[in-house]
Design a protein around this motif. Structure first.
Motif, PDB file in Angstrom:
ATOM      1  N   GLY A 126      -4.932 125.043  65.128  1.00  0.00           N
ATOM      2  CA  GLY A 126      -4.343 126.132  65.887  1.00  0.00           C
ATOM      3  C   GLY A 126      -3.022 125.712  66.502  1.00  0.00           C
ATOM      4  N   ASP A 135      -1.997 125.602  69.421  1.00  0.00           N
ATOM      5  CA  ASP A 135      -2.361 125.560  70.837  1.00  0.00           C
ATOM      6  C   ASP A 135      -2.199 124.132  71.343  1.00  0.00           C
ATOM      7  OD1 ASP A 135      -4.442 124.369  69.483  1.00  0.00           O
ATOM      8  OD2 ASP A 135      -6.021 125.615  70.355  1.00  0.00           O
ATOM      9  N   ARG A 150      -6.815 129.004  67.640  1.00  0.00           N
ATOM     10  CA  ARG A 150      -7.397 128.011  68.539  1.00  0.00           C
ATOM     11  C   ARG A 150      -8.041 126.912  67.705  1.00  0.00           C
ATOM     12  NH1 ARG A 150      -8.006 128.971  73.743  1.00  0.00           N
ATOM     13  NH2 ARG A 150     -10.003 127.887  73.917  1.00  0.00           N
ATOM     14  N   THR A 151      -7.740 125.684  68.046  1.00  0.00           N
ATOM     15  CA  THR A 151      -8.235 124.527  67.300  1.00  0.00           C
ATOM     16  C   THR A 151      -9.696 124.260  67.643  1.00  0.00           C
ATOM     17  OG1 THR A 151      -6.009 123.590  67.335  1.00  0.00           O
ATOM     18  CG2 THR A 151      -7.823 122.086  66.830  1.00  0.00           C
ATOM     19  N   PRO A 154     -13.508 128.449  66.260  1.00  0.00           N
ATOM     20  CA  PRO A 154     -12.813 129.738  66.138  1.00  0.00           C
ATOM     21  C   PRO A 154     -12.296 129.896  64.710  1.00  0.00           C
ATOM     22  CG  PRO A 154     -11.971 128.443  67.995  1.00  0.00           C
ATOM     23  CD  PRO A 154     -12.823 127.535  67.190  1.00  0.00           C
TER      24      PRO A 154
END
Length: 317
Positions: free
Chosen positions: A63, A65, A92-93, A113
């Motif tokens: 992600g 993020d 999102r990771t 996710p």
């Protein structure tokens, strides 16, 4: 010049908690003895291979993020080429929470996710695979990136003459039979636990017959991991059953990944079978004495030291 390996899979952030005991029951209180927070998932093999001296390229998705950027920084610091690793905007990771008891098997709690992988191999992924000496993927790659994409990558590697290393892991139970059979057909070296091997080929075969039956599916080399009992390797007309090294066990989380990285290194260095078996057992034995994988993956010097301590010839290291 270091030989190159491409690893297909998604890095994740691991939280490993060293527990007094499991299972935990409602109302129980216990101390967390130690914890590790750092790269995990595909990052274990990436870092393990880099620490053995290989040139390593990461293919996968994280992600865009803070966790994803942190993972990229860690990998970059380890010398891993992350230029082709996709960062998905707004993604999102994944995180994995691992409860590791003093005795027994760890418990894995995954937060995954949705990260949309490309439906087909990007051009730079194709080039990286075709130009590498070795290509590694596993069962988690199949479930997180899609087995179709992994199948395409394996076929690309096979067509280019790149050695294919595959570890189905516990996902062997859920991989569709047809694509899995095709991946095995194009695999050079297969690694799996004895339990996973017997799930793939049910029955009561002895280890030599089990490995031979797996090799009939395509792999030239089969490594059956047996935990503390060591490993059994069958390669063309040769075979070896190598007992494990007796070491204190702290955490088994990354042992299989350490073995995978060592197998790629040993294959590319053309180790003979006794050397290869000792190497794989030593890599796993170093890993189980540490908490978590990632930044605690074994380096070449640590594996060599363990071999010497166990009275093994280590000059090939």
């Amino acid at each position: 010049m270091a030989q190159s390996v491409v690893v297909l899979g998604n890095p994740v952030l691991d939280y490993v908690l060293e527990m007094e005991r499991l299972p935990a029951t409602p109302g129980m209180r216990q101390e967390v003895r130690a914890f590790y927070v750092g790269p995990g998932g595909a990052a274990n093999v990436l870092i393990g291979a880099a620490r053995l001296g290989l040139q390593v390229q990461a293919l996968g998705v994280v992600g865009d993020d803070g966790v994803g950027r942190r993972l990229l920084k860690w990998l970059d610091c380890e010398g891993v080429n992350t230029g082709a690793l996709l960062q998905l905007s707004g993604g999102r990771t994944p995180r994995v929470f691992i409860l590791s008891p003093a005795q027994g098997e760890p418990v894995f709690l995954g937060y995954h996710p949705k990260l949309d992988a490309p439906p087909s191999l990007p051009g730079d992924w194709c080039d990286a695979i075709s130009q590498a000496a070795a290509f590694y993927c596993d069962g988690w790659s199949c479930t997180r990136l899609g087995i179709s994409l992994v199948q395409q990558a394996v076929q690309r590697a096979y067509a280019a003459g790149t050695a294919v290393f595959f570890d189905p892991g516990p996902q062997v139970h859920v991989c569709p039979a047809g694509p899995l059979a095709d991946i095995l057909h194009h695999t050079t070296a297969l690694t799996l636990t004895e339990e996973e091997a017997r799930a793939l080929l049910p029955g009561s075969r002895a280890l030599p017959e089990l490995a031979a039956a797996l090799r009939e599916r395509g792999p030239r080399l089969v490594v059956i991991k047996r935990g503390a009992q060591g490993c059994y390797i069958q390669w063309d007309d040769e075979a070896i059953l190598h007992p494990g090294f007796c070491v204190p066990v702290r955490d088994t989380t990354a042992a299989g990944d350490a073995v995978a990285a060592a197998l790629v290194w040993g294959w590319l260095r053309r180790c003979d079978l006794p050397q290869l078996a000792a190497l794989l057992n030593a890599a796993g034995a170093v890993a189980v004495q540490r908490l978590g994988g990632g930044l605690n993956m074994p380096c070449r010097a640590a594996i060599k030291t363990l071999l010497q301590q166990q009275g093994k010839v280590a000059d090939f290291m």
